[in-house]
Design an enzyme around this catalytic site. Structure first.
Site, short mmCIF file in Angstrom:
data_model
loop_
_atom_site.label_atom_id
_atom_site.label_comp_id
_atom_site.label_asym_id
_atom_site.label_seq_id
_atom_site.Cartn_x
_atom_site.Cartn_y
_atom_site.Cartn_z
N GLU A 58 0.82 -1.20 0.00
CA GLU A 58 0.00 0.00 0.00
C GLU A 58 0.86 1.26 0.00
O GLU A 58 0.51 2.25 -0.65
CB GLU A 58 -0.95 0.00 1.20
CG GLU A 58 -2.07 -1.03 1.09
CD GLU A 58 -3.00 -0.80 -0.09
OE1 GLU A 58 -3.03 0.33 -0.62
OE2 GLU A 58 -3.68 -1.74 -0.51
N TYR A 141 -6.32 6.69 4.15
CA TYR A 141 -6.54 5.69 3.11
C TYR A 141 -5.71 4.44 3.37
O TYR A 141 -6.23 3.32 3.36
CB TYR A 141 -6.21 6.25 1.72
CG TYR A 141 -6.04 5.12 0.72
CD1 TYR A 141 -7.16 4.49 0.19
CD2 TYR A 141 -4.78 4.63 0.40
CE1 TYR A 141 -7.02 3.41 -0.68
CE2 TYR A 141 -4.63 3.57 -0.46
CZ TYR A 141 -5.75 2.96 -1.00
OH TYR A 141 -5.62 1.88 -1.83
N ASP A 159 -9.82 5.95 -2.03
CA ASP A 159 -8.87 6.58 -2.92
C ASP A 159 -9.64 7.37 -3.97
O ASP A 159 -10.87 7.55 -3.85
CB ASP A 159 -7.95 5.53 -3.57
CG ASP A 159 -8.69 4.63 -4.55
OD1 ASP A 159 -9.95 4.64 -4.57
OD2 ASP A 159 -8.02 3.90 -5.31
N CYS A 207 -16.25 3.36 -14.03
CA CYS A 207 -16.71 4.65 -13.51
C CYS A 207 -15.56 5.66 -13.57
O CYS A 207 -15.13 6.23 -12.57
CB CYS A 207 -17.21 4.47 -12.07
SG CYS A 207 -18.11 5.91 -11.42
N CYS A 214 -21.26 3.94 -18.29
CA CYS A 214 -22.43 3.60 -17.47
C CYS A 214 -23.20 2.41 -18.01
O CYS A 214 -23.79 1.64 -17.24
CB CYS A 214 -23.36 4.81 -17.35
SG CYS A 214 -22.62 6.23 -16.51
N CYS A 217 -21.74 -0.71 -16.53
CA CYS A 217 -21.55 -0.73 -15.08
C CYS A 217 -22.48 -1.75 -14.41
O CYS A 217 -23.69 -1.74 -14.65
CB CYS A 217 -21.81 0.66 -14.49
SG CYS A 217 -21.60 0.73 -12.69
N CYS A 223 -27.31 3.64 -9.06
CA CYS A 223 -26.50 4.86 -9.12
C CYS A 223 -27.35 6.07 -9.46
O CYS A 223 -28.05 6.08 -10.48
CB CYS A 223 -25.38 4.70 -10.15
SG CYS A 223 -24.31 6.14 -10.27
#
Length: 306
Positions: A58, A141, A159, A207, A214, A217, A223
């Site tokens: 990370e 994060y 993030d 996205c 879309c 998705c 959404c």
């Protein structure tokens, strides 16, 4: 740190403060998981369950795409398999092992975190989010990424990609505190790690900030922004600002790069010009590197890795 809890009882499709509830939430989580499973990238980083290995990954992935650090992470972990290994290494060797990853201050902070883990946590990465955030170089994060993927805590690492997914799902701009709460409420409690990877990949591939897809998705039916996202105008080439080679970040990287090639304990007198940078910006860059613990400077101006 306590994890937010939610009460059930709402019917499918209902929302409270923008967060899906009840059966609607479960279907959302199932759709996201079903989309992710056949598309999961075979990254060695994501296959690890070792908290230290995940913390290293990370930190490496801060401001760097995860796929780019996969091999570097394998090599780094072969050398520094435990916090103790990194805590007791020479900082110069750590910086050499960090070659190619950029943002060299992350390497120094990671070593400082390893020292703290060894001295304050018995050599084990803490599971508590507040304790994780107290480690050098670990912010909200990274702390939540480790908590979710290493310890299975139902929290959302937010993030850029996750922020975009959640904000569009809710359909409005949110304060950082509210965004974190909304994201936490969407996490699949049965597999926080998979949810984390899936939501990040969704933001990176579907996205997207520009030209979101879309129609592809898997969660578009939940959404609030589906089909209504405006794509910002593309900037013409060169409109982003100063060329990278003219930035202090580039200069700092070139200085550290030169020092990596020196023998142990060798000092280097830097030239008066590096790229387009003269003596003054070079001196300023060295001063910044010294403050960050990345170089040592002798009285005559010569420098070396610490």
């Amino acid at each position: 740190m306590k994890v937010p809890t939610r009460s059930g009882g709402e019917g499918p499709g209902t929302r409270r403060s923008g967060v899906l509830r009840g059966g609607s939430l479960r279907r959302f989580q199932a759709a996201l998981a079903g989309w992710y499973r056949p598309r999961a990238r075979p990254l060695r980083i994501r296959s690890s369950t070792d908290p230290w290995a995940i913390l290293v990954a990370e930190v490496m992935a801060q401001q760097t795409q995860i796929a780019r650090v996969d091999q570097a992470w394998v090599e780094f972990m072969a050398r520094y398999a435990t916090p103790h290994d990194l805590a007791h290494a020479a900082t110069a060797d750590v910086l050499r092992s960090w070659a190619g990853l950029g943002y060299n201050r992350r390497a120094v902070n990671l070593q400082r975190a390893a020292i703290a883990i060894s001295g304050q946590h018995g050599g084990r990465v803490p599971a508590d989010i507040e304790a994780l955030e107290a480690l050098p170089g670990v912010g909200p994060y990274t702390a939540r990424a480790v908590a979710a993927t290493a310890f299975g805590q139902p929290v959302a690492p937010v993030d850029t990609n996750v922020r975009r997914v959640v904000s569009r799902l809710v359909g409005r701009r949110l304060t950082p505190t509210r965004l974190q709460a909304e994201a936490d409420a969407l996490v699949d409690r049965t597999d926080p790690a998979a949810w984390t990877h899936a939501s990040m990949d969704l933001g990176a591939t579907i996205c997207r900030a520009r030209e979101p897809r879309c129609d592809e998705c898997p969660v578009s039916q939940w959404c609030a922004s589906a089909g209504r996202v405006e794509t910002p105008e593309r900037r013409p080439p060169g409109a982003a600002g100063v060329p990278f080679e003219q930035t202090t970040r580039w200069l700092r990287g070139r200085i550290v790069e030169r020092l990596r090639d020196l023998d142990d304990d060798a000092w280097l007198q830097l030239p008066e010009v590096i790229g387009s940078h003269g003596a003054t910006p070079i001196g300023d860059a060295v001063a910044g590197l010294e403050r960050d613990g990345l170089v040592e400077r002798r009285a005559d101006g010569a420098v070396r890795l610490p």
